[in-house]
Motif scaffolding. Structure first.
Motif, PDB file in Angstrom:
ATOM      1  N   ILE A 141     -21.941  -5.424  -2.882  1.00  0.00           N
ATOM      2  CA  ILE A 141     -22.353  -5.350  -1.575  1.00  0.00           C
ATOM      3  C   ILE A 141     -23.820  -5.147  -1.506  1.00  0.00           C
ATOM      4  CG2 ILE A 141     -21.967  -4.236   0.651  1.00  0.00           C
ATOM      5  CD1 ILE A 141     -19.191  -3.113  -0.249  1.00  0.00           C
ATOM      6  N   ASP A 142     -24.253  -5.930  -0.431  1.00  0.00           N
ATOM      7  CA  ASP A 142     -25.810  -5.744   0.240  1.00  0.00           C
ATOM      8  C   ASP A 142     -26.645  -5.817  -1.167  1.00  0.00           C
ATOM      9  OD1 ASP A 142     -27.732  -5.075   1.887  1.00  0.00           O
ATOM     10  OD2 ASP A 142     -27.667  -3.123   1.518  1.00  0.00           O
ATOM     11  N   SER A 168     -24.239  -2.016  -5.455  1.00  0.00           N
ATOM     12  CA  SER A 168     -24.542  -2.130  -3.849  1.00  0.00           C
ATOM     13  C   SER A 168     -26.035  -1.609  -3.867  1.00  0.00           C
ATOM     14  CB  SER A 168     -23.832  -1.258  -2.711  1.00  0.00           C
ATOM     15  OG  SER A 168     -22.317  -1.668  -3.106  1.00  0.00           O
ATOM     16  N   ASN A 228     -24.315  -9.996   0.475  1.00  0.00           N
ATOM     17  CA  ASN A 228     -25.270 -10.198  -0.282  1.00  0.00           C
ATOM     18  C   ASN A 228     -26.231 -11.209   0.030  1.00  0.00           C
ATOM     19  OD1 ASN A 228     -24.330  -8.198  -2.685  1.00  0.00           O
ATOM     20  ND2 ASN A 228     -22.417  -9.663  -2.339  1.00  0.00           N
ATOM     21  N   ASN A 234     -19.026   0.057  -7.971  1.00  0.00           N
ATOM     22  CA  ASN A 234     -19.759  -0.116  -6.844  1.00  0.00           C
ATOM     23  C   ASN A 234     -21.098  -0.485  -7.279  1.00  0.00           C
ATOM     24  OD1 ASN A 234     -20.915  -0.095  -4.388  1.00  0.00           O
ATOM     25  ND2 ASN A 234     -20.715   2.182  -4.036  1.00  0.00           N
ATOM     26  N   VAL A 239     -26.216   1.546  -8.136  1.00  0.00           N
ATOM     27  CA  VAL A 239     -26.599   1.202  -6.363  1.00  0.00           C
ATOM     28  C   VAL A 239     -28.080   1.682  -6.459  1.00  0.00           C
ATOM     29  CG1 VAL A 239     -24.367   1.716  -5.501  1.00  0.00           C
ATOM     30  CG2 VAL A 239     -26.102   3.584  -5.654  1.00  0.00           C
TER      31      VAL A 239
END
Length: 886
Positions: A576-577, A547, A608, A545, A524
């Motif tokens: 995500i994102d 992200s 995303n 994860n 992340v």
């Protein structure tokens, strides 16, 4: 006769030059009992290099406090100093030379008593060894020996040529080698010893016991008898057969304690610059060691079976297993076999040390393990092509801290737990070799420039490794490389990856295979620029994860999970994102392999932004049947048709639009199915003309506002959901007021009774509009029904308009009455009284709207009864009231 005639004011500091014989005194007069000083030549010492001067000098020592050794060479078999004596000369020209084996040239030891307040300075001591070669001369000579003594100063001595080598067996040195200065508590405690500004050279030894320049030893069977407050400062030691300096002791005997050393120089040691064999709370502050462990004049260590090229005592600084609280700082090491070798010593600090041109390695673990709570701060390992390998500890909490260090050739972690690397620079890989457990290691704010920055090549799993705030620059293969079955729960957070342009599989972060483990927990908030690939998870990953990552100038894929052939492929991951700008070629690719859809499931892919890439934004294989997929953050709406929709994991990121073809239901799922975090908010809009209701799945509680129902108010009504607990939600927005519909209720007594369904909670200061539609009938044409409005507690008022059908004509009445509390007298005004009806037992209607104003909190209830006792009055089923807060 005043001693000022002979000595200047600096006498107690040991600087006595050009003394000479006072005018008018003979040699015999110099030892008059009224004198406190003696020139050894006054008592018969010759200093001619041929005469044995032991007796004459010893006589002066025994009889005078101040003993002066003028220029000359004095042969001695050993001088025994007593308490209070000061022995001094004129520096290099005042020579004491051993003339017999095992000589202790200066002996500060007496078996019978503690020797105190001794000073020896400005002398040259020759051990008489190595006369024509290293095998010839006096054996086992000591320059200075100190034991069972206190308050001793040894200053500005030159000590040389102590000991010889064994002619056939190098390590058999106990009866041949020598010492420069040996201060030990073996024969009694030593305390407050200062060894200052001494130069020691050519000390022979085979490395087993003899050959030290300066040795501070404990080795007493009484563990409380140790060296205390020994200071060694501003000394120079060169050409020795063992260590330049050493701090000794060994279990089960006593260990050295509180030894302070500063500004030391050591060169050409067969073994160590300094060996902390064992000691407690010792300090080395300021040093330079050169060519230690590589010096072969006395013997070639690498050629001796007992030692070998990788012998742990062949370094600039060696640490034993029992040391504790050692501080080593402000030093320079060059051209040694090893720079630093480590043992199990605990609570050790290495601070500001530069190491270069080491033969084997700048740092290595040569004993069982690295000690707990070892700290390396600002240690520069500058030797190229020599990996440092000290990082192993078998303890659960090693407490290892590596801070602000430089590694020209990288480092290897064999196994440590609870360790930290902070603000370090690695020119070549930091490798987790993982022969042993490696757990809970934090790598923070470090810089990596090697072929690979961090290389996980473990044979056992490295668990719970956190890599954060690091910079990976110009790595020709990978920034972080994780091999098959190498890691569990790795966290990669807030790092920078730049200019990583390796081959086809080159990637800033590359993981070969997760097998059945949760290999990578988190990737992340990282930044990737000018890389072949950004994140490449070969064979997928589980529960990872990914992200908040940002990508620029990515040649192939920003995120790629390719050739997933394992059944444990891409499962339970969150992507995500993540964002890529227009300098990137491709965005996100997930490729299901041999197991097809089974390899890709339970993943969340949402919010995303890869739309700007020049190539393919998304390439997602079929699968993820049980997952949630809204790849791009531009998809703000979730448009649903049909008659039923259960909220999904992605819905907090978008507006749910419900276009029901018939009356439909929106369901809030159970936490087991969709584990939204507490505080999650979701909005939904009913866009159809049909009705929409709201329900909770089994086990879900919906908290509605007062006097609101779980129904959309109508077309374009918007409702919000906020998660309060595991299966508890607040629901608010455009909701219909509740509808209260009653069952049939009959009375013939004339006493008011509750209509169970006609009641609602009211709040003080609030107004409620109640629309009433009641069907009623009686069995007598001359009687009617009483319909009362009451509160179970509290007070208020009601105003409104009622219209009822009486016979065939309509009668209307306006209401403006106080609300009675239940239990008060049923006086007129608390209720509406209908008149007789015709025909009997036929439904008639009471319709109206009233506004109830509440002064206090309470429950508003409607009650009914027949107008006349004995007449049967009925409110029919299906009668209802509609309540809406004004």
């Amino acid at each position: 006769m005043s001693k000022r005639t002979y000595f200047d004011k600096d006498m107690n500091n040991g600087r006595i030059y050009n003394l000479g014989t006072p005018v008018g005194l003979t040699t015999k007069q110099a030892v008059d009992t009224n004198s406190t000083a003696a020139n050894v030549k006054w008592v018969g010492a010759k200093g001619d290099g041929a005469t044995n001067d032991t007796a004459a000098i010893q006589y002066a020592i025994d009889n005078r406090d101040y003993v002066y050794i003028p220029k000359g060479t004095y042969l001695v078999s050993g001088l025994n100093l007593r308490s209070g004596v000061k022995l001094f000369g004129e520096g290099a020209a005042s020579i004491l030379k051993a003339n017999t084996d095992t000589a202790k040239v200066i002996n500060v030891y007496s078996a019978g008593s503690v020797i105190t307040d001794v000073q020896v300075c400005d002398l040259r001591i020759n051990g008489g060894g190595q006369t024509t070669d290293k095998f010839t001369g006096i054996k086992r000579a000591y320059g200075v020996y100190i034991s069972n003594a206190q308050n001793v100063k040894i200053e500005r001595l030159i000590i040389e040529k102590c000991g010889v080598m064994h002619p056939t067996t190098v390590i058999n040195d106990v009866n041949h080698g020598g010492y420069g200065i040996l201060a030990e508590s073996r024969n009694g405690e030593i305390r407050n010893i200062r060894i200052s500004s001494c130069t020691i050279t050519d000390i022979a030894g085979g490395g087993m016991q003899m050959g030290d320049g300066i040795l501070v030893n404990a080795f007493n069977n009484d563990l409380s008898i140790v060296p205390h407050n020994v200071v060694v400062e501003n000394c120079h030691v060169e050409r020795v057969g063992r260590h330049c300096y050493s701090v000794g002791g060994e279990n089960p005997q006593s260990l050295s304690r509180n030894v302070y050393m500063s500004n030391l120089y050591g060169k050409n040691a067969a073994l160590c610059g300094i060996d902390f064999e064992e000691g407690i709370q010792c300090v080395l502050d300021g040093f330079k060691f050169e060519n230690c462990g590589n010096y072969t004049y006395y013997y070639d260590m690498a050629a001796i079976t007992e030692y070998g090229a990788q012998y742990h005592l062949s370094s600039a600084i060696a640490m034993g297993n029992l040391c504790e609280g050692t501080v080593i700082r402000n030093g320079f090491i060059s051209n040694c076999n090893y720079g630093l070798t480590f043992g199990g010593a605990s609570n050790t600090l290495y601070d500001t040390i530069r190491i270069e041109n080491s033969t084997q390695s700048d740092m290595a673990l040569r004993l069982a393990r690295m000690g707990d709570n070892t700290i390396l701060y600002n240690v520069k390992c500058m030797t190229p092509d020599k990996v440092v390998t000290p990082f192993y500890s078998s303890t659960v909490t090693s407490g290892l801290l590596i801070d602000s260090c430089y590694f020209a050739n990288g480092a290897n972690i064999a196994g440590v737990q609870n360790a930290k690397f902070e603000q370090c620079f690695f020119a070549k890989p930091l490798t987790m070799s993982g022969q042993f457990d490696t757990k809970f290691v934090t790598i923070n704010s470090c810089t990596f420039t090697g072929v690979r920055g961090i290389n996980f090549s473990n044979t056992t799993y490295a668990e719970d490794i956190t890599i954060s705030n690091c910079k990976f620059k110009g790595n020709t293969e990978h920034g972080i490389y994780l091999s098959w079955n190498s890691v569990i729960r790795t966290k990669i957070v807030n790092n920078e990856f730049a200019d990583i342009t390796g081959g086809t599989a080159g990637a800033a972060i590359y993981h070969a295979n997760a097998d059945s483990q949760d290999a990578i927990d988190t990737i992340v908030l990282n930044r990737f620029q000018n890389c072949k690939n950004g994140i490449y998870l070969y064979q997928g990953g589980r529960n990872t994860n990914i992200s908040g990552n940002r990508f620029r100038q990515i040649e192939n894929w920003c995120i790629d999970t390719d050739v997933i052939s394992s059944i444990n492929g891409m499962l339970g991951c969150k992507i995500i994102d993540n964002y890529a700008d227009a300098t990137c070629v491709n965005g996100l690719r997930i490729t299901a392999g041999g197991n097809g859809e089974k390899s890709f499931d339970y993943c969340t892919i949402t919010d995303n932004d890869f739309q700007r890439v020049t190539g393919t934004a998304y390439s997602i294989s079929a699968g993820n049947i049980n997952g949630y997929y809204l790849p791009d953050r531009k998809q703000y709406f979730n448009y649903q048709t049909g008659n039923f929709y259960a909220l999904g994991f992605l819905d907090p990121h978008r507006l749910v639009e419900l276009d029901f073809t018939l009356d439909g239901v929106l369901q809030v799922p159970n936490n087991t199915d969709v584990p939204y975090p507490i505080g999650t908010k979701i909005d939904a809009v009913l866009v159809s003309e049909t009705k929409g209701s709201i329900e909770g799945a089994a086990g879900v509680t919906l908290r509605l506002p007062p006097n609101k129902s779980a129904n959309f108010l109508g077309k374009n009504a918007r409702v919000s959901f906020v998660k309060k607990g595991t299966n508890e939600w607040y629901v608010s927005g455009d909701l219909k007021p509740p509808t209260y519909k009653c069952a049939a209720i009959t009375d013939s007594t004339g006493t008011l009774k509750d209509i169970p369904e006609f009641q609602f909670t009211a709040k003080a200061g609030k107004e409620y509009k109640v629309d009433i539609f009641v069907m009623y009938q009686t069995d007598m044409s001359t009687t009617g029904v009483k319909l009362g409005v009451f509160m179970s507690s509290g007070t208020g008022s009601v105003i409104g308009y009622m219209n009822g059908s009486v016979s065939s004509s309509a009668a209307a009445s306006a209401l403006s009455i106080p609300i009675r509390v239940i239990g008060a007298s049923n006086t007129a005004g608390s209720f509406l009284l209908t008149t007789g009806v015709n025909a009997v037992n036929t439904p008639h209607y009471l319709i109206g709207s009233i506004v109830i104003t509440c002064a206090t909190d309470g429950v508003v209830k409607f009650q009914m009864c027949t107008e006349v006792s004995g007449s049967v009055a009925t409110i029919n089923a299906g009668s209802r009231i509609f309540v809406n807060e004004v």
